[in-house]
Enzyme design. Structure first.
Site, PDB file in Angstrom:
ATOM      1  N   GLY A 133      42.092   7.353  47.776  1.00 26.99           N
ATOM      2  CA  GLY A 133      42.167   5.912  47.944  1.00 26.99           C
ATOM      3  C   GLY A 133      42.868   5.262  46.762  1.00 26.99           C
ATOM      4  O   GLY A 133      42.942   5.832  45.670  1.00 26.99           O
ATOM      5  N   TYR A 192      30.310  -5.360  58.073  1.00 29.23           N
ATOM      6  CA  TYR A 192      30.920  -4.802  56.867  1.00 29.23           C
ATOM      7  C   TYR A 192      30.205  -5.302  55.620  1.00 29.23           C
ATOM      8  O   TYR A 192      29.837  -4.522  54.728  1.00 29.23           O
ATOM      9  CB  TYR A 192      32.401  -5.174  56.814  1.00 29.23           C
ATOM     10  CG  TYR A 192      33.048  -4.927  55.474  1.00 29.23           C
ATOM     11  CD1 TYR A 192      33.390  -3.638  55.073  1.00 29.23           C
ATOM     12  CD2 TYR A 192      33.306  -5.986  54.604  1.00 29.23           C
ATOM     13  CE1 TYR A 192      33.978  -3.408  53.830  1.00 29.23           C
ATOM     14  CE2 TYR A 192      33.893  -5.766  53.366  1.00 29.23           C
ATOM     15  CZ  TYR A 192      34.222  -4.478  52.980  1.00 29.23           C
ATOM     16  OH  TYR A 192      34.790  -4.254  51.759  1.00 29.23           O
ATOM     17  N   ALA A 249      35.012   4.432  51.009  1.00 25.58           N
ATOM     18  CA  ALA A 249      34.483   3.221  51.654  1.00 25.58           C
ATOM     19  C   ALA A 249      35.061   3.063  53.049  1.00 25.58           C
ATOM     20  O   ALA A 249      36.154   3.542  53.348  1.00 25.58           O
ATOM     21  CB  ALA A 249      34.805   1.984  50.822  1.00 25.58           C
ATOM     22  N   TYR A 250      34.312   2.367  53.889  1.00 30.06           N
ATOM     23  CA  TYR A 250      34.779   1.942  55.212  1.00 30.06           C
ATOM     24  C   TYR A 250      35.226   0.498  55.034  1.00 30.06           C
ATOM     25  O   TYR A 250      34.394  -0.407  54.889  1.00 30.06           O
ATOM     26  CB  TYR A 250      33.642   2.049  56.228  1.00 30.06           C
ATOM     27  CG  TYR A 250      34.048   1.803  57.667  1.00 30.06           C
ATOM     28  CD1 TYR A 250      34.172   2.860  58.562  1.00 30.06           C
ATOM     29  CD2 TYR A 250      34.283   0.512  58.138  1.00 30.06           C
ATOM     30  CE1 TYR A 250      34.528   2.649  59.889  1.00 30.06           C
ATOM     31  CE2 TYR A 250      34.647   0.288  59.463  1.00 30.06           C
ATOM     32  CZ  TYR A 250      34.766   1.352  60.332  1.00 30.06           C
ATOM     33  OH  TYR A 250      35.125   1.140  61.651  1.00 30.06           O
ATOM     34  N   LYS A 267      27.970  -3.155  52.810  1.00 28.16           N
ATOM     35  CA  LYS A 267      28.334  -3.099  51.397  1.00 28.16           C
ATOM     36  C   LYS A 267      27.176  -3.562  50.508  1.00 28.16           C
ATOM     37  O   LYS A 267      26.961  -3.016  49.419  1.00 28.16           O
ATOM     38  CB  LYS A 267      29.579  -3.941  51.129  1.00 28.16           C
ATOM     39  CG  LYS A 267      30.854  -3.408  51.767  1.00 28.16           C
ATOM     40  CD  LYS A 267      31.261  -2.047  51.218  1.00 28.16           C
ATOM     41  CE  LYS A 267      31.783  -2.101  49.815  1.00 28.16           C
ATOM     42  NZ  LYS A 267      32.271  -0.779  49.332  1.00 28.16           N
ATOM     43  N   ASP A 295      32.656  15.576  52.667  1.00 28.52           N
ATOM     44  CA  ASP A 295      32.185  14.580  53.625  1.00 28.52           C
ATOM     45  C   ASP A 295      31.006  13.853  52.987  1.00 28.52           C
ATOM     46  O   ASP A 295      29.897  14.378  52.919  1.00 28.52           O
ATOM     47  CB  ASP A 295      31.753  15.270  54.928  1.00 28.52           C
ATOM     48  CG  ASP A 295      31.209  14.290  55.951  1.00 28.52           C
ATOM     49  OD1 ASP A 295      31.195  13.067  55.678  1.00 28.52           O
ATOM     50  OD2 ASP A 295      30.769  14.749  57.026  1.00 28.52           O
ATOM     51  N   VAL A 296      31.261  12.641  52.497  1.00 26.60           N
ATOM     52  CA  VAL A 296      30.220  11.934  51.754  1.00 26.60           C
ATOM     53  C   VAL A 296      29.075  11.470  52.643  1.00 26.60           C
ATOM     54  O   VAL A 296      28.029  11.040  52.135  1.00 26.60           O
ATOM     55  CB  VAL A 296      30.797  10.730  50.985  1.00 26.60           C
ATOM     56  CG1 VAL A 296      31.709  11.188  49.865  1.00 26.60           C
ATOM     57  CG2 VAL A 296      31.522   9.770  51.918  1.00 26.60           C
ATOM     58  N   LEU A 356      42.150   2.655  44.742  1.00 32.10           N
ATOM     59  CA  LEU A 356      41.363   2.375  43.544  1.00 32.10           C
ATOM     60  C   LEU A 356      40.914   3.657  42.864  1.00 32.10           C
ATOM     61  O   LEU A 356      41.002   3.793  41.641  1.00 32.10           O
ATOM     62  CB  LEU A 356      40.170   1.492  43.908  1.00 32.10           C
ATOM     63  CG  LEU A 356      39.249   1.070  42.760  1.00 32.10           C
ATOM     64  CD1 LEU A 356      40.043   0.492  41.589  1.00 32.10           C
ATOM     65  CD2 LEU A 356      38.227   0.052  43.259  1.00 32.10           C
TER      66      LEU A 356
END
Length: 291
Positions: free
Chosen positions: A10, A124, A59-60, A128, A35-36, A12
């Site tokens: 990703g 979402y 993250a999604y 988070k 696979d988290v 970041l």
């Protein structure tokens, strides 16, 4: 310091790798490697790596899709964080996790601080916020709220996000639609990576931090600044201002979501003004002549 970076492909996370690798031992895990959402796999991988710090860049981030796929959003944004938090606790490692301005309802008139009460308005956002709570269960954890990310690390994949889309559309001759009534504090990705490294290296007080560039603007003001930085006067005339109420969206967006970064500054991280960070980003974009 041995640092495990999860979700390393990703934007970041890749910037964190680029920032920390010259001074520290960095172990990377992409979604292919780990696979988290598999708690056992996370525990095993961290036990094998035995890091001093775990940085979670997985993250999604599809805000609209999360409304239709809440389980997927919760698995990646919340329960995966719980697994990483538990792994950090078992190893005595520091956990760094990134969250979002979307945890607020957007009804404020002054920038939100870390002590303001969250009020998520979408799947979402709720996922988070739950991830924040799980992350902070680990002693010594840092949760960094970022928003409206822009910039890239050398060698990272294709840029994503609204800022990149505005630049790309203007350069290609298009007319991007931008919100004139959503107020933000953008985050330059390399600046967020430097902040992450600073907190880890200085062992700053753990907890929640707003990791955004200094100042605030509407999306339209940000787009105007992009047009000016591109150096072509006619570009600004192509911007199309729209209001949130004029756009059909499944997930509600907070209209005022500027964040105050005073706590981060007190910890020794002085985030540049968003205009300065944006100017550097546009200059870098032009130097590589990316359409």
């Amino acid at each position: 310091m041995r640092i495990a970076v999860v979700g390393a492909r990703g934007q970041l996370a890749a910037a964190v790798v680029h920032e920390c690798a010259p001074a520290h031992e960095v172990v990377t895990f992409s979604h292919v490697d780990l696979d988290v959402t598999d708690d056992a796999a996370v525990a095993a991988a961290m036990q094998q790596a035995r890091p001093d710090a775990i940085v979670n860049g997985a993250a999604y981030n599809d805000v609209e899709a999360a409304e239709d796929h809440p389980v997927d959003a919760l698995n990646l944004n919340a329960f995966a964080v719980r697994a990483l938090s538990r792994a950090a606790q078992s190893l005595g490692a520091t956990l760094v996790h990134y969250s979002t301005d979307f945890v607020f309802d957007g009804r404020a008139t002054t920038p939100y601080s870390e002590t303001d009460r969250p009020s998520p308005q979408s799947v979402y956002a709720a996922s988070k916020l739950l991830g924040e709570w799980f992350a902070l269960e680990a002693p010594g954890a840092y949760v960094l709220r970022v928003e409206s990310l822009f910039g890239r690390a050398p060698g990272a994949g294709p840029e994503k996000g609204s800022v990149a889309n505005i630049v790309r559309t203007l350069v290609a001759g298009g007319s991007p639609k931008v919100f004139q009534d959503r107020t933000i504090s953008p985050t330059c990705i390399p600046d967020a990576a430097r902040a992450t490294r600073h907190l880890l290296e200085t062992k700053a007080a753990p907890g929640l931090y707003h990791c955004v560039n200094s100042g605030r603007c509407t999306w339209f003001e940000l787009a105007q600044e992009i047009a000016r930085q591109l150096g072509e006067p006619q570009l600004e005339a192509r911007l199309v201002p729209v209001r949130v109420s004029e756009v059909t969206l499944k997930a509600r967006r907070p209209q005022f979501c500027a964040l105050a970064n005073d706590k981060l500054r007190a910890a020794g991280v002085d985030m540049p003004p968003w205009q300065e960070a944006l100017a550097a980003y546009v200059h870098e974009w032009r130097s590589r002549d990316q359409p």
